[in-house]
Design a protein around this motif. Structure first.
Motif, mmCIF file in Angstrom:
data_model
loop_
_atom_site.group_PDB
_atom_site.id
_atom_site.type_symbol
_atom_site.label_atom_id
_atom_site.label_comp_id
_atom_site.label_asym_id
_atom_site.label_seq_id
_atom_site.Cartn_x
_atom_site.Cartn_y
_atom_site.Cartn_z
ATOM 1 N N GLY A 216 0.783 -1.226 0.000
ATOM 2 C CA GLY A 216 0.000 0.000 0.000
ATOM 3 C C GLY A 216 0.810 1.268 0.000
ATOM 4 N N LEU A 217 2.133 1.141 0.039
ATOM 5 C CA LEU A 217 2.993 2.327 0.043
ATOM 6 C C LEU A 217 2.907 3.024 -1.311
ATOM 7 C CD1 LEU A 217 4.962 3.553 2.148
ATOM 8 C CD2 LEU A 217 6.822 2.435 0.896
ATOM 9 N N LYS A 218 2.606 4.308 -1.301
ATOM 10 C CA LYS A 218 2.419 5.047 -2.557
ATOM 11 C C LYS A 218 3.759 5.371 -3.218
ATOM 12 C CE LYS A 218 0.095 9.077 -4.544
ATOM 13 N NZ LYS A 218 -0.755 10.262 -4.275
ATOM 14 N N LYS A 219 4.710 5.850 -2.421
ATOM 15 C CA LYS A 219 6.029 6.176 -2.961
ATOM 16 C C LYS A 219 7.113 5.483 -2.153
ATOM 17 C CE LYS A 219 9.438 9.774 -3.742
ATOM 18 N NZ LYS A 219 10.478 8.890 -3.163
ATOM 19 N N LYS A 220 7.773 4.536 -2.781
ATOM 20 C CA LYS A 220 8.857 3.846 -2.103
ATOM 21 C C LYS A 220 10.072 4.766 -1.996
ATOM 22 C CE LYS A 220 7.602 -0.836 -3.560
ATOM 23 N NZ LYS A 220 8.077 -2.074 -4.210
ATOM 24 N N LYS A 260 7.388 10.644 1.922
ATOM 25 C CA LYS A 260 7.281 11.974 1.324
ATOM 26 C C LYS A 260 5.857 12.396 0.951
ATOM 27 C CE LYS A 260 11.630 12.673 1.758
ATOM 28 N NZ LYS A 260 12.574 12.938 0.703
ATOM 29 N N ASN A 261 4.859 11.690 1.437
ATOM 30 C CA ASN A 261 3.489 12.166 1.250
ATOM 31 C C ASN A 261 2.625 11.707 2.422
ATOM 32 O OD1 ASN A 261 2.071 9.559 0.499
ATOM 33 N ND2 ASN A 261 3.594 9.646 -1.138
ATOM 34 N N GLU A 262 1.524 12.433 2.611
ATOM 35 C CA GLU A 262 0.693 12.209 3.799
ATOM 36 C C GLU A 262 0.021 10.847 3.792
ATOM 37 O OE1 GLU A 262 -1.698 14.588 0.778
ATOM 38 O OE2 GLU A 262 0.353 14.473 1.552
ATOM 39 N N GLN A 263 -0.274 10.300 2.600
ATOM 40 C CA GLN A 263 -0.915 8.985 2.540
ATOM 41 C C GLN A 263 -0.033 7.911 3.160
ATOM 42 O OE1 GLN A 263 -0.693 11.191 0.009
ATOM 43 N NE2 GLN A 263 -2.276 10.835 -1.548
ATOM 44 N N ASP A 264 1.267 7.975 2.866
ATOM 45 C CA ASP A 264 2.178 6.971 3.413
ATOM 46 C C ASP A 264 2.384 7.153 4.915
ATOM 47 O OD1 ASP A 264 2.426 5.810 0.946
ATOM 48 O OD2 ASP A 264 4.308 6.803 0.434
ATOM 49 N N VAL A 265 2.424 8.414 5.358
ATOM 50 C CA VAL A 265 2.544 8.659 6.796
ATOM 51 C C VAL A 265 1.307 8.124 7.518
ATOM 52 C CG1 VAL A 265 2.672 10.426 8.596
ATOM 53 C CG2 VAL A 265 4.051 10.659 6.517
ATOM 54 N N HIS A 266 0.129 8.379 6.957
ATOM 55 C CA HIS A 266 -1.113 7.881 7.578
ATOM 56 C C HIS A 266 -1.146 6.353 7.577
ATOM 57 C CE1 HIS A 266 -3.246 11.926 6.552
ATOM 58 N NE2 HIS A 266 -2.504 12.004 7.638
ATOM 59 N N LEU A 267 -0.628 5.754 6.528
ATOM 60 C CA LEU A 267 -0.574 4.293 6.469
ATOM 61 C C LEU A 267 0.215 3.739 7.648
ATOM 62 C CD1 LEU A 267 -0.858 1.495 5.084
ATOM 63 C CD2 LEU A 267 1.188 2.082 3.744
ATOM 64 N N PHE A 268 1.379 4.330 7.912
ATOM 65 C CA PHE A 268 2.209 3.837 9.014
ATOM 66 C C PHE A 268 1.633 4.206 10.366
ATOM 67 C CE2 PHE A 268 5.191 2.953 5.704
ATOM 68 C CZ PHE A 268 5.946 1.911 6.199
#
Length: 279
Positions: A216-220, A260-268
């Protein structure tokens, strides 16, 4: 001329083979790979290794192929004619040479970097087919042909944002830079952060690769980002134990260097919440 990498650039065996094959065949080397895997830097390191000058053409979404050859400044010529400037008698005064012209007319072998070719319009690669193949082009305003007496080494990079035309691909030697495995990454880190403690490096890279493989990570995160992260860890004087302690909360220490984006931070953050809920 043989490229084997440099002290500041770790080149894998398959990458050095690709570079040397392209040089031998005198064909452009098309390099693809994730952003941050060292595609642009490869051209600079090839130039450094072979002791050659480098000419860099960084392509943007608005870049046209003609700009790489030359541009005729008709507006300036018209203005000068209205002012009675004698320069208007020689059209060559209004020809601005592009990067390909510079490379073709160089008095010695050079490395020509065409960076991020996939950013431009889809017709951009097609518009350069003949020029890169024959290493020459015609200047209609002056009636001259610009031809490379010494064929440059051409390195073209792409982030794979667009499919490139088959006719263009046929004229290139292709290489895909895979994301470095952990042992290669350790070599890269040693170049940039020599002497880093093995325990810290092992723990940091384990967390980094685990993060990269999170579904689900948007930007690796890329190689350049893990190097920045390690620089911050060293500046904060963090230890392997510090990283292991923070891993319990899912979000790594100083994660802003990696995510580097809020979607990935929210995922974690959600993963951290679920982890705490299970305790």
């Amino acid at each position: 001329m043989h490229f084997d990498g440099t002290d500041s650039y770790v080149a894998t065996a398959d990458l050095t083979v690709a570079v040397n094959a392209a040089v031998t065949l005198e064909r452009p080397l098309l390099v693809k790979g994730e952003p941050g895997t060292g595609k642009t830097e490869l051209a600079r390191q090839v130039a450094q290794s072979l002791g050659l000058p480098i000419i860099e053409w960084h392509v943007k979404s608005t870049t046209r192929a003609q700009q790489g050859l030359y541009e005729y400044d008709a507006v300036s010529r018209l203005r000068d004619s209205q002012l009675g400037d004698e320069r208007v008698n020689d059209v060559a005064n209004y020809i601005r040479k592009g990067k390909l012209w510079e490379a073709f007319s160089a008095k010695q072998k050079v490395v020509l970097l065409i960076d991020e070719i996939d950013k431009a319009d889809i017709e951009f690669p097609n518009d350069l087919l003949q020029e890169l193949d024959r290493m020459e082009f015609f200047v209609y305003e002056t009636g001259e042909t610009v031809k490379a007496d010494i064929r440059p080494i051409v390195i073209i990079t792409s982030n794979n944002e667009k499919e490139l035309p088959d006719a263009f691909l046929r004229r290139c030697f292709f290489h895909y830079i895979r994301f470095p495995e952990i042992e290669v990454m350790k070599q890269i880190v040693e170049v940039h952060h020599p002497g880093i403690k093995d325990a810290l490096l092992t723990t940091a890279l384990t967390q980094f690769y685990t993060l990269r493989e999170t579904p689900g990570l948007k930007k690796k995160p890329s190689t350049s980002e893990v190097l920045d992260w390690l620089k911050l860890l060293l500046a904060e004087d963090l230890t392997s134990d510090d990283l292991k302690a923070s891993a319990k909360d899912a979000l790594p220490r100083l994660h802003g260097a990696l995510l580097k984006n809020e979607q990935d931070v929210h995922l974690f953050e959600r993963l951290a919440f679920m982890e705490r809920s299970r305790r």
